[in-house]
Write an enzyme that holds these catalytic residues in place. Structure first.
Site, PDB file in Angstrom:
ATOM      1  N   THR A 131       0.822  -1.208   0.000  1.00 29.93           N
ATOM      2  CA  THR A 131       0.000   0.000   0.000  1.00 29.93           C
ATOM      3  C   THR A 131       0.860   1.264   0.000  1.00 29.93           C
ATOM      4  O   THR A 131       1.996   1.247   0.485  1.00 29.93           O
ATOM      5  CB  THR A 131      -0.891  -0.007   1.268  1.00 29.93           C
ATOM      6  OG1 THR A 131      -1.442   1.289   1.452  1.00 29.93           O
ATOM      7  CG2 THR A 131      -0.095  -0.337   2.521  1.00 29.93           C
ATOM      8  N   ASP A 132       0.277   2.354  -0.489  1.00 32.30           N
ATOM      9  CA  ASP A 132       0.986   3.650  -0.427  1.00 32.30           C
ATOM     10  C   ASP A 132       1.045   4.181   1.003  1.00 32.30           C
ATOM     11  O   ASP A 132       1.784   5.127   1.286  1.00 32.30           O
ATOM     12  CB  ASP A 132       0.318   4.672  -1.356  1.00 32.30           C
ATOM     13  CG  ASP A 132      -1.132   4.982  -0.991  1.00 32.30           C
ATOM     14  OD1 ASP A 132      -1.701   4.304  -0.107  1.00 32.30           O
ATOM     15  OD2 ASP A 132      -1.705   5.920  -1.589  1.00 32.30           O
ATOM     16  N   TYR A 156      -1.841  -0.439  10.917  1.00 31.18           N
ATOM     17  CA  TYR A 156      -1.956  -1.120   9.613  1.00 31.18           C
ATOM     18  C   TYR A 156      -0.745  -0.792   8.740  1.00 31.18           C
ATOM     19  O   TYR A 156      -0.064  -1.702   8.236  1.00 31.18           O
ATOM     20  CB  TYR A 156      -3.255  -0.701   8.898  1.00 31.18           C
ATOM     21  CG  TYR A 156      -3.267  -1.037   7.406  1.00 31.18           C
ATOM     22  CD1 TYR A 156      -3.241  -2.364   6.967  1.00 31.18           C
ATOM     23  CD2 TYR A 156      -3.294  -0.034   6.439  1.00 31.18           C
ATOM     24  CE1 TYR A 156      -3.238  -2.677   5.602  1.00 31.18           C
ATOM     25  CE2 TYR A 156      -3.301  -0.341   5.076  1.00 31.18           C
ATOM     26  CZ  TYR A 156      -3.267  -1.670   4.667  1.00 31.18           C
ATOM     27  OH  TYR A 156      -3.258  -1.974   3.320  1.00 31.18           O
ATOM     28  N   LYS A 160       2.335  -3.184   7.279  1.00 33.12           N
ATOM     29  CA  LYS A 160       2.624  -3.369   5.845  1.00 33.12           C
ATOM     30  C   LYS A 160       4.057  -2.912   5.535  1.00 33.12           C
ATOM     31  O   LYS A 160       4.762  -3.537   4.732  1.00 33.12           O
ATOM     32  CB  LYS A 160       1.615  -2.599   4.980  1.00 33.12           C
ATOM     33  CG  LYS A 160       0.202  -3.136   4.998  1.00 33.12           C
ATOM     34  CD  LYS A 160       0.039  -4.538   4.422  1.00 33.12           C
ATOM     35  CE  LYS A 160       0.251  -4.647   2.933  1.00 33.12           C
ATOM     36  NZ  LYS A 160      -0.111  -5.983   2.397  1.00 33.12           N
TER      37      LYS A 160
END
Ligand code: NAD
Ligand code: TYD
Length: 350
Positions: A131-132, A156, A160
């Site tokens: 994810t960015d 989160y 990641k």
């Protein structure tokens, strides 16, 4: 023939990736591995579940023994890893679940790959879907590029970021062929109605308040999920080992503007008077540590691999609304919890 393990294939993005690979590559064997958490729904793959090049295996990636057994027998040529806990709000309530699945689960897969692909590292590929949000938050200007320093804020995004670092470490240390992509916010069909767009569609449909965090000033860069799946396909097949690609829609929207557009589309589709759905907008307490703005610079992907987003946002949002309104059963099964019995009905005999 390629045998590809796709993890998290019963989720939102994973189901689009599985469908794309099963349909576009009949010579590939696609194995969908998923734990079927609340976010996993095999009904997402109803249209392809009987195809001869598709199979499903229910495994929790935090279970290293089960992963090792699968690899021992599996003889996979590649892994496309999407399985994750994916919702920021849940990560604020229960960070440990995110460490277990996103960090430990990823390391379990990397360890299996390291063990069972020994001597073959250059012929096999581990693709990590990320994810960015690992890059942190932007102010009013600027964009994330592939060289932006990691600065995650939520549990989160921290989990990641950690998994991205492990993937790179296994590439650098053991020579595994690893590729990573970092994508902006996705939208489209089969999106679990806890995330902003499907939650708002469901609430507007049911005349329930649409919660907007803070003042709705936060900005997200939205990408049609099928464009993400196509980008994964292109990167999987064409990226050089060790490379990272950013994927994004060049499509920034303030949350409040997005919700107003959605309300307008819903008014039209539901035959309501213009402005009626917008009355449901309710400003609520802001998310803790709420990242102000995300924006992805996907120039590398566009220039090197010729990928461009295919849909204008207004068109994509309208298609998304239409999908939710015509797939009422999917939505009611998900909101009632009935979808979790789909696995028992479909797969107990296998
Ligand atoms: P999702 O929550 O819809 O699906 C996740 C899937 O992973 C579910 O099917 C779930 O059952 C499965 N899963 C969860 N824990 C598992 C475990 N321990 N073992 C096996 N399976 C497990 O998520 P999504 O939105 O489809 O995201 C997929 C991936 O893409 C994630 O890695 C996420 O970080 C990344 N991503 C998502 C977005 C987005 O906008 N949704 C954007 C960029 C990247
Ligand atoms: P979300 O869909 O949870 O994705 P992410 O947090 O990964 O970007 O949220 C998108 C944006 O919408 C984010 O700025 C938080 C905001 N939001 C709301 O305003 N209300 C909501 O009910 C939800 C779920 C999100």
């Amino acid at each position: 023939m390629k045998k590809i393990l796709i993890t998290g294939g019963a989720g939102f993005i994973g189901s689009h990736v599985v469908r794309r690979f099963v349909n576009n590559y009949p010579d590939y064997q696609i194995v969908n591995l998923d734990k079927l958490t609340y976010a996993g729904n095999l009904a997402n793959l109803k249209d392809i579940e009987d195809k001869p090049n598709y199979s499903f295996v229910k495994i929790d990636i935090t279970d290293a023994t089960a992963i090792n057994e699968l690899f021992k027998e599996g003889d996979f040529d590649a892994v496309i890893h999407l399985a994750a806990e994916s919702h920021v709000d849940r990560s604020i309530t229960d960070p440990t679940a995110f460490v277990m699945t996103n960090v430990i689960g990823t390391v379990n897969l990397l360890n299996a790959v390291r063990e069972y692909w020994k001597g073959d590292y250059d012929k096999k590929r581990f693709y990590h879907v990320s994810t960015d949000e690992v890059y942190g938050a932007l102010g009013e200007t600027g964009m994330f590029t592939e060289t932006t320093a990691y600065d995650p804020h939520s549990p989160y995004s921290a989990s990641k970021a950690s998994s991205d670092h492990f993937v790179r470490a296994y590439h650098d240390t053991y020579g595994l062929d690893c590729v990573i992509s970092n994508c902006s916010n996705n939208y489209g069909s089969h999106h679990f109605p806890e995330k902003l767009i499907p939650l708002a569609i469901n609430n507007i449909k049911n005349n329930k308040p649409v919660p907007v965090y803070g003042k709705g000033e936060n900005v997200r860069d939205w990408l049609w999920v099928e464009d993400h799946a196509r980008a994964i396909d292109v990167i999987f097949h064409q990226a050089k080992t060790g490379e990272t690609y950013n994927i994004g829609g060049h499509n920034e929207w303030k949350n409040i503007d997005l919700i107003h557009l959605l309300c307008k589309i819903m008014d039209q589709k539901l035959g309501r008077e213009e402005g009626e759905s917008a009355k449901l907008i309710t400003f609520v307490t802001d998310r803790a540590g709420h990242d102000l703005r995300y924006a992805i610079d996907s120039t590398k992907l566009q220039e090197k691999l010729n990928w461009v987003p295919s849909l204008q946002f207004e068109e994509g949002l309208e298609k998304t609304v239409e999908w939710y309104l015509t797939n009422e059963e999917w939505l009611s099964n998900v909101t009632s919890g009935n979808y979790q019995s789909y696995y028992e009905k479909q797969y107990n005999h296998k």
